[in-house]
Design a protein around this motif. Structure first.
Motif, mmCIF file in Angstrom:
data_model
loop_
_atom_site.group_PDB
_atom_site.id
_atom_site.type_symbol
_atom_site.label_atom_id
_atom_site.label_comp_id
_atom_site.label_asym_id
_atom_site.label_seq_id
_atom_site.Cartn_x
_atom_site.Cartn_y
_atom_site.Cartn_z
ATOM 1 N N GLY A 1 0.808 -1.213 0.000
ATOM 2 C CA GLY A 1 0.000 0.000 0.000
ATOM 3 C C GLY A 1 0.840 1.262 0.000
ATOM 4 N N GLU A 2 2.148 1.108 -0.232
ATOM 5 C CA GLU A 2 3.061 2.247 -0.237
ATOM 6 C C GLU A 2 4.295 1.878 -1.043
ATOM 7 O OE1 GLU A 2 3.837 2.738 3.907
ATOM 8 O OE2 GLU A 2 4.636 0.723 4.105
ATOM 9 N N ILE A 3 5.047 2.885 -1.463
ATOM 10 C CA ILE A 3 6.307 2.661 -2.168
ATOM 11 C C ILE A 3 7.436 2.748 -1.152
ATOM 12 C CG2 ILE A 3 7.885 3.522 -3.927
ATOM 13 C CD1 ILE A 3 5.381 2.406 -5.154
ATOM 14 N N GLY A 4 8.257 1.696 -1.080
ATOM 15 C CA GLY A 4 9.382 1.685 -0.149
ATOM 16 C C GLY A 4 9.052 0.989 1.154
ATOM 17 N N MET A 5 10.045 0.972 2.058
ATOM 18 C CA MET A 5 9.911 0.370 3.398
ATOM 19 C C MET A 5 9.523 -1.094 3.341
ATOM 20 S SD MET A 5 8.287 3.261 5.908
ATOM 21 C CE MET A 5 7.007 3.765 4.782
ATOM 22 N N ASN A 6 9.989 -1.842 2.353
ATOM 23 C CA ASN A 6 9.617 -3.247 2.242
ATOM 24 C C ASN A 6 10.160 -4.042 3.430
ATOM 25 O OD1 ASN A 6 8.373 -3.406 -0.582
ATOM 26 N ND2 ASN A 6 10.251 -2.230 -0.899
ATOM 27 N N THR B 1 22.879 -12.257 -1.536
ATOM 28 C CA THR B 1 23.809 -12.562 -2.616
ATOM 29 C C THR B 1 25.102 -11.779 -2.416
ATOM 30 O OG1 THR B 1 23.009 -10.779 -4.032
ATOM 31 C CG2 THR B 1 21.880 -12.927 -4.215
ATOM 32 N N PRO B 2 26.176 -12.121 -3.163
ATOM 33 C CA PRO B 2 27.458 -11.422 -2.950
ATOM 34 C C PRO B 2 27.356 -9.906 -3.073
ATOM 35 C CG PRO B 2 27.811 -13.403 -4.249
ATOM 36 C CD PRO B 2 26.325 -13.271 -4.084
ATOM 37 N N PHE B 3 26.638 -9.403 -4.080
ATOM 38 C CA PHE B 3 26.575 -7.955 -4.254
ATOM 39 C C PHE B 3 25.788 -7.289 -3.133
ATOM 40 C CE2 PHE B 3 24.637 -4.071 -6.021
ATOM 41 C CZ PHE B 3 25.801 -3.367 -6.309
ATOM 42 N N ALA B 4 24.625 -7.840 -2.801
ATOM 43 C CA ALA B 4 23.842 -7.268 -1.701
ATOM 44 C C ALA B 4 24.627 -7.319 -0.400
ATOM 45 C CB ALA B 4 22.511 -8.002 -1.563
ATOM 46 N N ALA B 5 25.372 -8.404 -0.189
ATOM 47 C CA ALA B 5 26.184 -8.523 1.024
ATOM 48 C C ALA B 5 27.283 -7.467 1.048
ATOM 49 C CB ALA B 5 26.786 -9.926 1.114
ATOM 50 N N ALA B 6 27.901 -7.198 -0.112
ATOM 51 C CA ALA B 6 28.962 -6.186 -0.174
ATOM 52 C C ALA B 6 28.410 -4.798 0.148
ATOM 53 C CB ALA B 6 29.617 -6.202 -1.556
ATOM 54 N N VAL B 7 27.245 -4.484 -0.404
ATOM 55 C CA VAL B 7 26.607 -3.190 -0.119
ATOM 56 C C VAL B 7 26.253 -3.102 1.363
ATOM 57 C CG1 VAL B 7 24.567 -1.766 -0.563
ATOM 58 C CG2 VAL B 7 25.730 -2.901 -2.467
ATOM 59 N N LEU B 8 25.706 -4.186 1.885
ATOM 60 C CA LEU B 8 25.262 -4.188 3.278
ATOM 61 C C LEU B 8 26.434 -4.069 4.246
ATOM 62 C CD1 LEU B 8 22.816 -4.377 5.094
ATOM 63 C CD2 LEU B 8 22.954 -6.867 4.958
ATOM 64 N N ARG B 9 27.546 -4.728 3.935
ATOM 65 C CA ARG B 9 28.700 -4.656 4.837
ATOM 66 C C ARG B 9 29.177 -3.221 5.015
ATOM 67 N NH1 ARG B 9 30.678 -9.222 1.912
ATOM 68 N NH2 ARG B 9 30.356 -11.158 3.082
ATOM 69 N N VAL C 1 16.277 -12.551 4.970
ATOM 70 C CA VAL C 1 16.722 -12.766 3.597
ATOM 71 C C VAL C 1 16.564 -11.458 2.815
ATOM 72 C CG1 VAL C 1 16.339 -14.034 1.448
ATOM 73 C CG2 VAL C 1 16.104 -15.209 3.650
ATOM 74 N N ILE C 2 17.620 -11.050 2.136
ATOM 75 C CA ILE C 2 17.599 -9.841 1.318
ATOM 76 C C ILE C 2 17.470 -10.256 -0.143
ATOM 77 C CG2 ILE C 2 18.850 -7.766 0.618
ATOM 78 C CD1 ILE C 2 17.970 -7.739 3.552
ATOM 79 N N THR C 3 16.432 -9.779 -0.831
ATOM 80 C CA THR C 3 16.233 -10.171 -2.226
ATOM 81 C C THR C 3 17.121 -9.390 -3.189
ATOM 82 O OG1 THR C 3 14.398 -8.614 -2.536
ATOM 83 C CG2 THR C 3 13.838 -10.848 -1.807
ATOM 84 N N HIS C 4 17.481 -8.146 -2.853
ATOM 85 C CA HIS C 4 18.386 -7.383 -3.708
ATOM 86 C C HIS C 4 18.854 -6.125 -2.977
ATOM 87 C CE1 HIS C 4 14.449 -5.553 -4.678
ATOM 88 N NE2 HIS C 4 15.120 -4.459 -4.960
ATOM 89 N N ALA C 5 19.770 -5.405 -3.618
ATOM 90 C CA ALA C 5 20.533 -4.371 -2.916
ATOM 91 C C ALA C 5 19.973 -2.965 -3.020
ATOM 92 C CB ALA C 5 21.981 -4.377 -3.427
ATOM 93 N N HIS C 6 18.694 -2.812 -3.270
ATOM 94 C CA HIS C 6 18.113 -1.474 -3.275
ATOM 95 C C HIS C 6 17.822 -0.998 -1.855
ATOM 96 C CE1 HIS C 6 16.706 -1.244 -7.735
ATOM 97 N NE2 HIS C 6 17.829 -0.584 -7.530
ATOM 98 N N GLU C 7 17.878 0.330 -1.677
ATOM 99 C CA GLU C 7 17.668 0.912 -0.349
ATOM 100 C C GLU C 7 16.308 0.549 0.238
ATOM 101 O OE1 GLU C 7 19.735 3.200 1.668
ATOM 102 O OE2 GLU C 7 21.094 2.014 0.444
ATOM 103 N N ASP C 8 15.290 0.444 -0.618
ATOM 104 C CA ASP C 8 13.966 0.148 -0.081
ATOM 105 C C ASP C 8 13.807 -1.320 0.283
ATOM 106 O OD1 ASP C 8 14.040 -0.496 -2.807
ATOM 107 O OD2 ASP C 8 11.899 -0.212 -3.075
ATOM 108 N N HIS C 9 14.907 -2.096 0.156
ATOM 109 C CA HIS C 9 14.884 -3.508 0.547
ATOM 110 C C HIS C 9 15.956 -3.857 1.578
ATOM 111 C CE1 HIS C 9 11.890 -5.081 -2.417
ATOM 112 N NE2 HIS C 9 12.177 -3.911 -2.948
ATOM 113 N N LEU C 10 17.017 -3.071 1.673
ATOM 114 C CA LEU C 10 18.029 -3.368 2.701
ATOM 115 C C LEU C 10 18.479 -2.146 3.498
ATOM 116 C CD1 LEU C 10 20.862 -2.220 1.463
ATOM 117 C CD2 LEU C 10 21.108 -4.473 0.505
ATOM 118 N N GLY C 11 17.975 -0.964 3.148
ATOM 119 C CA GLY C 11 18.476 0.258 3.764
ATOM 120 C C GLY C 11 18.201 0.413 5.249
#
Length: 552
Positions: free
Chosen positions: A17-22, A100-108, A74-84
Motif C-alpha cells: 500500500g506504499e512505495i518503499g519500506m519493504n 547474494t554477494p553484491f547485496a552482502a557487499a553493499v550491506l557490509r 533474507v535480502i532479495t536485492h541491494a536497493h535501499e527500499d529492501h536493505l536500507g
C-alpha cells in the motif's frame, strides 16, 4: 493453553500500500514451535505528507517482541527500499542475514558505518541457490531488475509452495546479469504454486518492458552530441546504467567523475563483486580539476531531489567544488519516486535558472523501469499459475491493477494492508489477525515514532510555527520588567501584532493567582496557557509554545 495448529502465515509490516519500506515476515508453526523469517528490510523516503523527516522505516515493534524466534533475514536485492533499514534495525532483530554477494557487499559497508560489522553474521548465498533458514527451505531464482543479482524467493513449505517475487521485470538483454529465469519459474508452476506474493509497482503500465540495452543505445547518441559540462544523475545501485553512462562518455571522448558517497560506495561494491571490469576507475573531484568542460562527464547523486545530495547542492550553487551553468547539461536517467515530485522539480528549476539544459525521460529515452509491466505480469502468471495472488510492493492503485491482472489469469486475489496476518494453507487463505504497524523516522541516527511527541511537535512547528516567551520574576513571583516574545517564522520582533501579544501576555501573567507563583512548574504551566490564549486571539493559529521563567 490451547495448542497451536501447524500453519504458515504472511505478514507485511511495510511496503504494502506504499512505495518503499519493504519489510515482510513469514511465520511457520510446526509441532508447537513458532518460527519467523524476515524478507527484506528497507527504508522509505519522505514525501509531501511527511516533511518533518527524511528517511522512514517500518515500525519493527511486533517482530522485535518475537525476535528470539526470528531465524533469519533474507535480502532479495541491494536497493535501499529492501536493505536500507538493516543498519538501523538489526540491534532489535539480532538475526543472521542471507544475501547474494553484491547485496552482502553493499550491506557490509552500511553496517561498517553503523559500527556493527563485527556483530552481524552475513551468509553469502549464490544466485539461483537452494538454502535453508531454520525450518524454511528456500530457493533463489534470478530475475532481471535495475540492480544486479536481484532474486525472487521460493518458499518450499509443508503447507504449499509460495513465490515471493521481489522486484523484477522481463528484459531480453539486461546488459549486466542474467535474464529472468523463466525455466525455473515454469518448474515452480508445474509443482503447483499456492500463492504468488508479487511486485505491483509498474502494473498500470501497458505493453512489454523496455530493455536496458535500448537505454544504452539512446544515451550513447545523446551524450555524443553534447558540449560543455555534462552531469548524469541516476539510481546509484543501477550498475548496468552506471556502466552505460561510463562507456557512452568514453565513446564521446570524456572522462568520468563520480560525485556523492552512495555512488562511491556502489563502485567499490560492484568492482569487489566482479562488475564494471570494462570501465576505467572513476576520477575524483580532485583529479577532474585539470579536465576541460568538453572532456568531462559527472555521474552525480540526487535524482530524487534529496536536499543534502550533491545535485541539490550544485543546483543551489553551494557545492564546495562543482558548479554548472550556461551551456552545461544535466540528464535525469531515472524516474521520480512517488512523493518526491516537488523536490525533484525544485532542483530542476534551480538548474534551469542557472542556464543549465535539463533532460528527463520526457525529452529523450534516458531511463527504463526495473519493474514488471502489465504484459510482464500476465506472462509470469501464465508460467506460475498460482492459486492465490497477494499483490504487494506498491500503492493501492498499483496493487488493484495487479489484482485485476491476476483475476484475469484465474487466480483468487487477496488484497492486504500492512499489519494483516494472512493464513496460508491449501484449505484456508484468509486474514486471521492483525499486528500493530506504523512508521518511524531516522533522525540524526535516532529512531523516532512518526506519531510520537518529538515529530508531532516538529510537525506543529512546521505548519504553525513556534513561540517562546521569557520573563523574570522576583522571589515573591511578581514580574520584573517586560516579557520577551520570540516567534521565528511567525512574527518579526517589531511587528505590531508581536507588541500586542506581548502586552496581553504581560497582563495575563500579572493576573495569575498568588498560590501558583511560588511553584516554578505551576507558574510556567499557567503562563503557557496565558500565552496560548493571547496567540489564539491574534493569530488564529496554534503554534508550539514554550515559556522560560527566570527567578531572581
Amino acid at each position: 493453553m490451547t495448542e497451536m495448529k501447524d500453519s504458515l502465515a504472511f505478514l507485511p509490516l511495510g511496503g504494502t500500500g506504499e512505495i518503499g519500506m519493504n519489510f515482510n515476515l513469514y511465520r511457520m508453526r510446526l509441532e508447537g514451535e513458532e518460527h519467523w523469517l524476515a524478507v527484506d528490510c528497507g527504508i522509505g523516503f519522505s514525501g509531501n505528507d511527511t516533511p518533518e523527516a527524511d528517511i522512514l522505516i517500518a515500525d519493527p515493534t511486533y517482530i522485535e517482541e518475537h525476535a528470539h524466534k526470528l531465524c533469519g533475514l533474507v535480502i532479495t536485492h541491494a536497493h535501499e527500499d529492501h536493505l536500507g533499514a538493516v543498519a538501523y534495525l538489526w540491534t532489535r532483530l539480532k538475526c543472521p542475514i542471507y544475501a547474494t554477494p553484491f547485496a552482502a557487499a553493499v550491506l557490509r559497508r552500511k553496517l561498517g558505518e553503523a559500527r556493527l560489522s563485527n556483530r552481524v553474521t552475513i551468509h553469502v548465498i549464490r544466485p539461483a541457490s537452494f538454502f535453508s533458514v531454520g525450518p524454511f527451505d528456500l530457493q533463489f531464482i534470478p530475475v532481471t531488475h535495475s540492480v544486479v543479482e536481484a532474486q525472487a524467493l521460493a518458499l518450499h513449505t509443508p503447507f504449499g509452495l509460495i513465490l515471493h517475487t521481489g522486484d523484477w521485470k522481463l528484459d531480453p538483454n539486461p546488459l549486466i546479469g542474467p535474464v529472468t529465469d523463466l525455466e525455473a519459474l515454469k518448474e515452480l508452476g508445474k509443482k503447483g504454486v499456492l500463492a504468488l506474493i508479487g511486485d505491483s509497482t509498474n502494473a498500470l503500465k501497458e505493453g512489454p518492458s523496455r530493455s536496458e540495452s535500448e537505454v544504452r543505445d539512446s544515451l550513447f547518441k545523446l551524450i555524443a552530441g553534447l558540449k560543455g559540462r555534462v552531469a548524469v544523475t541516476c539510481f546509484a545501485s543501477n550498475v548496468a546504467r552506471i556502466e552505460t553512462i561510463a562507456l557512452a562518455a568514453k565513446a564521446a571522448g570524456r572522462q568520468v567523475m563520480i560525485v556523492g558517497r552512495s555512488l562511491k560506495n556502489l563502485e567499490i561494491a560492484a568492482r569487489e563483486c566482479g562488475y564494471l571490469t570494462d570501465v576505467p576507475y572513476f576520477l575524483t573531484e580532485h583529479d577532474a580539476q585539470d579536465v576541460s568542460d568538453d572532456n568531462l562527464l559527472m555521474i552525480v547523486t540526487g535524482s530524487q531531489g534529496e536536499p543534502r545530495s550533491a545535485l541539490s547542492r550544485i543546483a543551489a550553487d553551494v557545492h564546495q567544488t562543482i558548479s554548472l551553468g550556461e551551456g552545461d547539461t544535466v540528464i535525469y536517467s531515472s524516474r521520480v519516486i512517488p512523493g518526491n515530485e516537488h523536490a525533484v522539480v525544485n532542483v530542476q528549476d534551480n538548474l534551469t535558472r542557472r542556464g543549465v539544459c535539463v533532460i528527463t525521460d520526457k525529452d529523450a529515452f534516458v531511463h527504463t523501469s526495473g519493474h514488471a509491466t502489465s504484459e510482464d505480469i500476465r506472462y509470469l502468471y501464465s508460467l506460475v499459475k498460482p492459486r492465490y495472488s497477494i499483490p504487494t510492493h506498491g500503492e493501492w492503485r498499483h496493487m488493484t491493477a495487479h489484482a485485476a491482472l491476476a483475476h484475469e489469469a484465474g487466480s483468487e486475489v487477496v488484497l492486504l494492508e500492512d499489519g494483516d496476518i494472512l493464513n496460508l494453507s491449501p484449505d484456508k487463505v484468509e486474514v486471521v489477525d492483525t499486528a500493530p504497524t506504523g512508521r518511524w523516522a531516522v533522525d540524526a541516527g535516532r529512531l523516532l515514532p512518526l506519531s510520537g511527541g518529538v515529530l508531532a511537535a516538529r510537525r506543529r512547528m512546521l505548519f504553525n510555527g513556534m513561540v517562546i516567551a521569557s520573563f523574570a520574576v522576583d522571589e515573591e513571583g511578581y514580574v520584573i520588567g517586560e516579557p520577551r516574545i520570540s516567534a521565528p517564522g511567525l512574527l518579526d520582533d517589531q511587528d505590531p501584532i508581536n507588541v500586542r501579544i506581548r502586552d496581553e501576555f504581560a497582563q495575563a501573567i500579572d493576573e495569575i493567582p498568588d498560590e501558583l507563583r511560588h511553584d516554578d512548574y505551576a507558574f510556567q504551566d499557567a503562563a503557557r496557557t496565558a500565552l496560548r490564549h493571547a496567540l489564539g486571539r491574534k493569530l488564529q493559529k496554534r503554534p508550539q509554545v514554550d515559556v522560560h521563567l527566570l527567578r531572581v
